[in-house]
Write a protein that holds these residues in place. Sequence first.
Motif, PDB file in Angstrom:
ATOM      1  N   ALA A  83       0.739  -1.052   0.149  1.00 29.42           N
ATOM      2  CA  ALA A  83      -0.335  -0.020  -0.067  1.00 29.42           C
ATOM      3  C   ALA A  83       0.974   1.259  -0.012  1.00 29.42           C
ATOM      4  N   LYS A  84       0.496   2.279  -0.734  1.00 28.93           N
ATOM      5  CA  LYS A  84       1.157   3.660  -0.594  1.00 28.93           C
ATOM      6  C   LYS A  84       0.238   4.545   0.279  1.00 28.93           C
ATOM      7  N   VAL A  85       0.996   5.172   1.356  1.00 33.36           N
ATOM      8  CA  VAL A  85       0.196   5.871   2.057  1.00 33.36           C
ATOM      9  C   VAL A  85       0.975   7.399   2.155  1.00 33.36           C
ATOM     10  N   VAL A  86       0.204   8.374   1.634  1.00 33.00           N
ATOM     11  CA  VAL A  86       0.795   9.609   1.675  1.00 33.00           C
ATOM     12  C   VAL A  86       0.278  10.665   2.740  1.00 33.00           C
ATOM     13  N   LEU A  87       1.323  11.097   3.393  1.00 35.87           N
ATOM     14  CA  LEU A  87       0.802  12.336   4.465  1.00 35.87           C
ATOM     15  C   LEU A  87       0.954  13.567   4.097  1.00 35.87           C
ATOM     16  N   SER A  88       0.275  14.258   4.396  1.00 35.29           N
ATOM     17  CA  SER A  88       0.623  15.995   4.099  1.00 35.29           C
ATOM     18  C   SER A  88       0.897  16.457   5.538  1.00 35.29           C
ATOM     19  N   ILE A  89       1.896  17.130   5.344  1.00 34.58           N
ATOM     20  CA  ILE A  89       2.849  17.630   6.855  1.00 34.58           C
ATOM     21  C   ILE A  89       3.064  19.205   6.459  1.00 34.58           C
ATOM     22  N   GLY A  90       2.342  20.024   6.894  1.00 40.75           N
ATOM     23  CA  GLY A  90       2.561  21.472   6.512  1.00 40.75           C
ATOM     24  C   GLY A  90       2.462  21.532   4.988  1.00 40.75           C
ATOM     25  N   ASP A  91       3.313  21.891   4.235  1.00 41.52           N
ATOM     26  CA  ASP A  91       3.017  22.266   2.747  1.00 41.52           C
ATOM     27  C   ASP A  91       3.828  21.276   2.076  1.00 41.52           C
ATOM     28  N   GLN A  92       4.517  20.176   2.809  1.00 39.28           N
ATOM     29  CA  GLN A  92       4.977  18.919   2.340  1.00 39.28           C
ATOM     30  C   GLN A  92       4.473  17.600   2.114  1.00 39.28           C
ATOM     31  N   ARG A  93       4.724  16.736   1.605  1.00 37.77           N
ATOM     32  CA  ARG A  93       4.045  15.354   1.472  1.00 37.77           C
ATOM     33  C   ARG A  93       5.327  14.333   1.648  1.00 37.77           C
ATOM     34  N   ILE A  94       4.854  13.433   2.437  1.00 37.13           N
ATOM     35  CA  ILE A  94       5.904  12.303   2.661  1.00 37.13           C
ATOM     36  C   ILE A  94       5.114  10.815   2.173  1.00 37.13           C
ATOM     37  N   THR A  95       5.847  10.269   1.646  1.00 38.65           N
ATOM     38  CA  THR A  95       5.179   8.852   1.152  1.00 38.65           C
ATOM     39  C   THR A  95       5.894   7.669   1.536  1.00 38.65           C
ATOM     40  N   SER A  96       5.135   6.886   1.993  1.00 39.19           N
ATOM     41  CA  SER A  96       5.487   5.552   2.565  1.00 39.19           C
ATOM     42  C   SER A  96       4.972   4.223   1.843  1.00 39.19           C
ATOM     43  N   ILE A  97       5.830   3.208   1.603  1.00 39.67           N
ATOM     44  CA  ILE A  97       5.264   2.130   1.087  1.00 39.67           C
ATOM     45  C   ILE A  97       5.137   1.129   2.292  1.00 39.67           C
ATOM     46  N   ILE A  98       4.003   0.524   2.544  1.00 40.04           N
ATOM     47  CA  ILE A  98       3.795  -0.421   3.737  1.00 40.04           C
ATOM     48  C   ILE A  98       2.902  -1.498   3.138  1.00 40.04           C
ATOM     49  N   THR A  99       2.815  -2.635   3.958  1.00 42.96           N
ATOM     50  CA  THR A  99       1.995  -3.822   3.663  1.00 42.96           C
ATOM     51  C   THR A  99       0.425  -3.341   3.646  1.00 42.96           C
ATOM     52  N   ALA A 100      -0.355  -3.988   2.693  1.00 38.20           N
ATOM     53  CA  ALA A 100      -1.735  -3.860   2.527  1.00 38.20           C
ATOM     54  C   ALA A 100      -2.348  -4.214   4.081  1.00 38.20           C
ATOM     55  N   ASP A 101      -1.875  -5.427   4.556  1.00 36.75           N
ATOM     56  CA  ASP A 101      -2.166  -5.681   5.873  1.00 36.75           C
ATOM     57  C   ASP A 101      -2.155  -4.835   6.977  1.00 36.75           C
ATOM     58  N   ALA A 102      -1.031  -4.179   6.805  1.00 38.26           N
ATOM     59  CA  ALA A 102      -0.841  -3.028   7.773  1.00 38.26           C
ATOM     60  C   ALA A 102      -1.672  -1.730   7.916  1.00 38.26           C
ATOM     61  N   VAL A 103      -2.215  -1.509   6.372  1.00 40.27           N
ATOM     62  CA  VAL A 103      -3.231  -0.617   6.335  1.00 40.27           C
ATOM     63  C   VAL A 103      -4.236  -0.920   7.199  1.00 40.27           C
ATOM     64  N   ARG A 104      -4.761  -2.176   6.837  1.00 40.04           N
ATOM     65  CA  ARG A 104      -6.053  -2.906   7.334  1.00 40.04           C
ATOM     66  C   ARG A 104      -5.905  -2.786   8.746  1.00 40.04           C
ATOM     67  N   GLU A 105      -5.002  -3.392   9.256  1.00 40.64           N
ATOM     68  CA  GLU A 105      -5.006  -3.793  10.741  1.00 40.64           C
ATOM     69  C   GLU A 105      -5.110  -2.394  11.612  1.00 40.64           C
ATOM     70  N   MET A 106      -4.296  -1.258  10.906  1.00 42.67           N
ATOM     71  CA  MET A 106      -4.454   0.031  11.542  1.00 42.67           C
ATOM     72  C   MET A 106      -5.596   0.923  11.470  1.00 42.67           C
ATOM     73  N   LYS A 107      -6.286   0.467  10.338  1.00 45.52           N
ATOM     74  CA  LYS A 107      -7.631   1.029  10.023  1.00 45.52           C
ATOM     75  C   LYS A 107      -7.382   2.416   9.190  1.00 45.52           C
ATOM     76  N   LEU A 108      -6.240   2.754   8.670  1.00 46.73           N
ATOM     77  CA  LEU A 108      -5.947   3.873   8.278  1.00 46.73           C
ATOM     78  C   LEU A 108      -6.740   4.357   7.208  1.00 46.73           C
ATOM     79  N   ARG A 109      -7.360   5.610   7.251  1.00 52.87           N
ATOM     80  CA  ARG A 109      -8.278   6.106   6.295  1.00 52.87           C
ATOM     81  C   ARG A 109      -7.773   7.517   5.983  1.00 52.87           C
ATOM     82  N   LYS A 110      -8.254   8.013   4.762  1.00 54.06           N
ATOM     83  CA  LYS A 110      -7.993   9.364   4.250  1.00 54.06           C
ATOM     84  C   LYS A 110      -8.581  10.267   4.963  1.00 54.06           C
ATOM     85  N   GLY A 111      -7.742  11.437   5.196  1.00 51.72           N
ATOM     86  CA  GLY A 111      -8.278  12.574   6.174  1.00 51.72           C
ATOM     87  C   GLY A 111      -8.023  12.523   7.701  1.00 51.72           C
TER      88      GLY A 111
END
Length: 128
Positions: A83-111
């Motif tokens: 899974a690709k997860v992009v965070l907006s931090i101030g006026d910058q963005r940081i991208t992380s590639i993590i496992t899809a299982d981790a996204v589901r387990e942490m219940k990450l959602r846009k916003g």
Amino acid sequence: MKPREAAAELGLSYPTIKQWILAGKLETVKTPGGHHLIPRSALAPFLKGRPETEDKRERFQKVSGRNQLIGTIVEIRIEGLLAKVVLSIGDQRITSIITADAVREMKLRKGERAAALMKSTEVMITRV
């Protein structure tokens, strides 16, 4: 429940659940389309003796890393096992590639708010 949901419930990977199903170690019901569904009662033997905790990642919330940047999730894209997860931090963005299982387990959602934790022995500086 779907095999992926059962995997999350047991804290296992999806491939492990599929192996258990194919080996007959886990009881399932097949849908008319040939998909496997797992009755919640079939998980009971695997859950016995495990400590109950509301948040499986609770023990990992305190970490020694100090390079943490708090931001807002602006994009999540799941493809296969990653899974690709992009965070907006101030006026910058940081991208992380993590496992899809981790996204589901942490219940990450846009916003939602999340933290990017960097671990590195070196930090490079460049003139901008």
